[in-house]
Design a protein around this motif. Sequence first.
Motif, PDB file in Angstrom:
ATOM      1  N   ASP A 224       0.691  47.861  33.206  1.00 36.11           N
ATOM      2  CA  ASP A 224       0.906  49.308  33.306  1.00 36.11           C
ATOM      3  C   ASP A 224       1.413  49.722  34.686  1.00 36.11           C
ATOM      4  N   PHE A 225       2.096  48.805  35.367  1.00 32.71           N
ATOM      5  CA  PHE A 225       2.703  49.169  36.650  1.00 32.71           C
ATOM      6  C   PHE A 225       3.914  50.074  36.413  1.00 32.71           C
ATOM      7  N   ASP A 226       4.316  50.771  37.458  1.00 31.84           N
ATOM      8  CA  ASP A 226       5.493  51.626  37.381  1.00 31.84           C
ATOM      9  C   ASP A 226       6.742  50.767  37.612  1.00 31.84           C
ATOM     10  N   THR A 227       6.998  49.901  36.632  1.00 30.92           N
ATOM     11  CA  THR A 227       8.170  49.014  36.645  1.00 30.92           C
ATOM     12  C   THR A 227       8.810  49.084  35.260  1.00 30.92           C
ATOM     13  N   PRO A 228      10.026  48.581  35.092  1.00 26.75           N
ATOM     14  CA  PRO A 228      10.702  48.726  33.793  1.00 26.75           C
ATOM     15  C   PRO A 228       9.908  48.202  32.603  1.00 26.75           C
ATOM     16  N   ASP A 229       9.175  47.073  32.762  1.00 29.51           N
ATOM     17  CA  ASP A 229       8.411  46.565  31.615  1.00 29.51           C
ATOM     18  C   ASP A 229       6.898  46.628  31.837  1.00 29.51           C
ATOM     19  N   GLY A 230       6.477  47.262  32.927  1.00 28.91           N
ATOM     20  CA  GLY A 230       5.055  47.452  33.177  1.00 28.91           C
ATOM     21  C   GLY A 230       4.370  46.320  33.925  1.00 28.91           C
ATOM     22  N   THR A 231       5.066  45.201  34.128  1.00 23.65           N
ATOM     23  CA  THR A 231       4.464  44.081  34.865  1.00 23.65           C
ATOM     24  C   THR A 231       5.029  44.016  36.279  1.00 23.65           C
ATOM     25  N   GLY A 232       4.286  43.367  37.167  1.00 21.60           N
ATOM     26  CA  GLY A 232       4.647  43.332  38.572  1.00 21.60           C
ATOM     27  C   GLY A 232       5.968  42.630  38.837  1.00 21.60           C
ATOM     28  N   VAL A 233       6.718  43.158  39.777  1.00 20.11           N
ATOM     29  CA  VAL A 233       8.019  42.613  40.151  1.00 20.11           C
ATOM     30  C   VAL A 233       7.906  41.948  41.520  1.00 20.11           C
ATOM     31  N   ARG A 234       8.437  40.719  41.625  1.00 20.67           N
ATOM     32  CA  ARG A 234       8.396  39.989  42.881  1.00 20.67           C
ATOM     33  C   ARG A 234       9.756  39.356  43.175  1.00 20.67           C
ATOM     34  N   ASP A 235       9.976  39.123  44.454  1.00 19.73           N
ATOM     35  CA  ASP A 235      11.207  38.503  44.942  1.00 19.73           C
ATOM     36  C   ASP A 235      10.973  36.997  45.007  1.00 19.73           C
ATOM     37  N   TYR A 236      11.630  36.233  44.139  1.00 15.39           N
ATOM     38  CA  TYR A 236      11.470  34.773  44.098  1.00 15.39           C
ATOM     39  C   TYR A 236      12.634  34.115  44.821  1.00 15.39           C
ATOM     40  N   ILE A 237      12.317  33.199  45.753  1.00 21.28           N
ATOM     41  CA  ILE A 237      13.346  32.483  46.499  1.00 21.28           C
ATOM     42  C   ILE A 237      13.223  30.991  46.207  1.00 21.28           C
TER      43      ILE A 237
END
Length: 342
Positions: A224-237
């Motif tokens: 239920d995060f405020d993201t497009p699909d509700g799940t957490g967004v992270r920067d993967y390198i």
Amino acid sequence: MASQAVDAFKASHSVLVTGGAGYIGSHAVLALKDAGWKVAVIDNLVTGFRWAVPDDVAFYEGDIADGDLVARIIAEQQIGAILHFAGSVVVPESVSDPLKYYSNNTVKSRALIESAVQGGVKHFIFSSTAATYGTPDFEGPIPEQAPQKPINPYGTSKLMTEWMLRDVAFAHDFNYCALRYFNVAGADPQGRTGQSTAGATHLIKVAVEAALGKREHVAVFGTDFDTPDGTGVRDYIHVSDLANAHLLALEALIEQPDQSHFLNCGYGHGYSVLEVLDAVDRVTNLKIERLLSGRRAGDPAALTADSSAIRSRFGWSPAHDDLDTIVTDALAWERRLSEKAV
């Protein structure tokens, strides 16, 4: 193309990689070797693996806080620069056992820096973390100038080492680069090394383990995060792009010995947890079981890096900025790992 200063340094000095038998450190060792640097490794093998260090690299089993040992390595190997990866990295563990993190990440780093200064080592690259920023109070990619307000002992232990490096560079003939990583993933595209630690908590590692039947499911913390699909967004390198950033940092420190740097290492965009799991399903042609659960305390909705500084300052240009590529390399390594006795 390397400068005359870099070529002269290569001819007369070696680079010491602390934690060089671990995940990121072993990739840095390979990148240095591939680029013609002379390398030595110190690792206590608590979380690293002796087989991860090539046979032709000088290896010392021991602790970075052992001043006599580090002094001997600096003298024997003619060390001119240190890439410092040794430390503890599990955020929840840092909350439950903070003294371990202040010992391994701060106190022992202080001892290593002192050994470097006493041994005449002038260049130091530090494996720092985006955890030094804590939870930003703004949306969008995080620039290096964002306030550093860590919310756990892991982030604080790393930030304190950044402060030490800043002060030592002011007082001595010494420069440094603190590289603040976001989420490191993937493995060497040639299959020479990868993330091998048992019980790892990184999402892509966990997901490929699940795809190969090593885990029953993957937990998704928060939908239920405020993201497009509700799940957490992270920067993967990709770990190989990160290793390359260390080489560029090393060259910059040699070429400009009066300048130090603190720089983000990330791609500047992120993927959600579900997007990562979809990529693993896509690459493996399987369907990982997903266990949806509530948010973990302190998890922000999105964390991505403003990486414009390292791109402009060092000319860093990632070669593996593609989620399916990262997953493919991680999966290939996980398969190889199944065949190893670790």
